[in-house]
Enzyme design. Structure first.
Site, short mmCIF file in Angstrom:
data_model
loop_
_atom_site.label_atom_id
_atom_site.label_comp_id
_atom_site.label_asym_id
_atom_site.label_seq_id
_atom_site.Cartn_x
_atom_site.Cartn_y
_atom_site.Cartn_z
N ASN A 106 0.85 -1.19 0.00
CA ASN A 106 0.00 0.00 0.00
C ASN A 106 0.89 1.24 0.00
O ASN A 106 1.99 1.22 0.57
CB ASN A 106 -0.89 -0.01 1.25
N HIS A 108 1.07 5.34 1.16
CA HIS A 108 0.45 6.20 2.18
C HIS A 108 1.10 7.58 2.13
O HIS A 108 2.33 7.68 2.06
CB HIS A 108 0.63 5.59 3.57
N SER A 135 5.14 6.92 1.93
CA SER A 135 5.64 5.60 2.31
C SER A 135 4.99 4.53 1.44
O SER A 135 3.85 4.68 0.98
CB SER A 135 5.35 5.29 3.78
N ASP A 144 -2.07 0.95 8.50
CA ASP A 144 -0.79 1.50 8.04
C ASP A 144 0.35 1.14 8.99
O ASP A 144 1.23 1.96 9.27
CB ASP A 144 -0.90 3.03 7.88
#
Length: 200
Positions: A106, A108, A135, A144
């Protein structure tokens, strides 16, 4: 060749950058499908590149778990080596994460572990910090909280609002995402090793 499925909720601007990178014959990964939890503008990018799409509307399921089961079935159709969350505004159910871990990543818009959650850009501005960042992480069952694969600082300017700051973070997110996918494909990043429990 690394196969990738991308999950989105909105415009898919990060995804488009990945599609453009993957269109280069020399890039070691290919996007095989794009999915979403709602009707997403980003599907247009997938169509531009001839990438199949699938929709698993969150609101049509009685629970997050039931939604996750159908999402898992759709992913199984393509059986990608890697799943990229690119603006997917849903937490994946633990069963789905566990089934594909650690091969879900993912992006972020913050320098994790600073400012996790859905409002990372806004939270950085409220905190009054002089810098935030972007990130790329391995997805785990937290918010996260997974292992960090790459990150970079982005300064916060005195004139910034949420929109202007986010627009300056996005290009960094895109560059980091493309680099991480490339490094996973070439073996420079071993997700299993990165996500392995640390022993002392």
């Amino acid at each position: 060749m690394l196969t990738v499925a991308v999950l989105i909720s909105g415009t898919g601007s990060n995804m488009r950058a990945l599609l453009e990178a993957a269109a280069d014959p020399g890039f070691p990964a290919r996007v095989v499908a794009v999915g979403a939890d709602r009707e997403a503008d980003g599907f247009a990018h997938a169509e531009d590149f001839g990438i199949p799409t699938f929709l698993v509307p969150y609101g049509q399921f009685p629970s997050r778990e039931a939604w996750g089961e159908e999402l898992a079935r759709q992913l199984d159709v393509w059986n990608p080596d890697l799943v990229v969350l690119s603006g997917l505004m849903r937490l994946l159910p633990p069963a789905l994460v566990d089934a594909r871990a650690p091969h879900i990543i993912n992006t972020h818009p913050a320098y994790l572990p600073e400012f996790p959650g859905a409002h990372g850009v806004r939270d950085a501005l409220v905190a009054g910090v002089s810098q935030t960042g972007a990130s790329v992480i391995v997805v785990d069952d937290g918010v996260d909280s997974g292992p960090i694969l790459a990150q970079e600082r982005v300064p916060v300017l005195p004139s910034d609002d949420e929109h202007t700051l986010h627009e300056r973070i996005k290009p960094v997110e895109r560059r980091l995402l493309i680099d991480v996918v490339r490094r996973i494909a070439t073996g420079d990043i071993d997700l299993a090793a990165v996500a392995a429990p640390q022993t002392t």
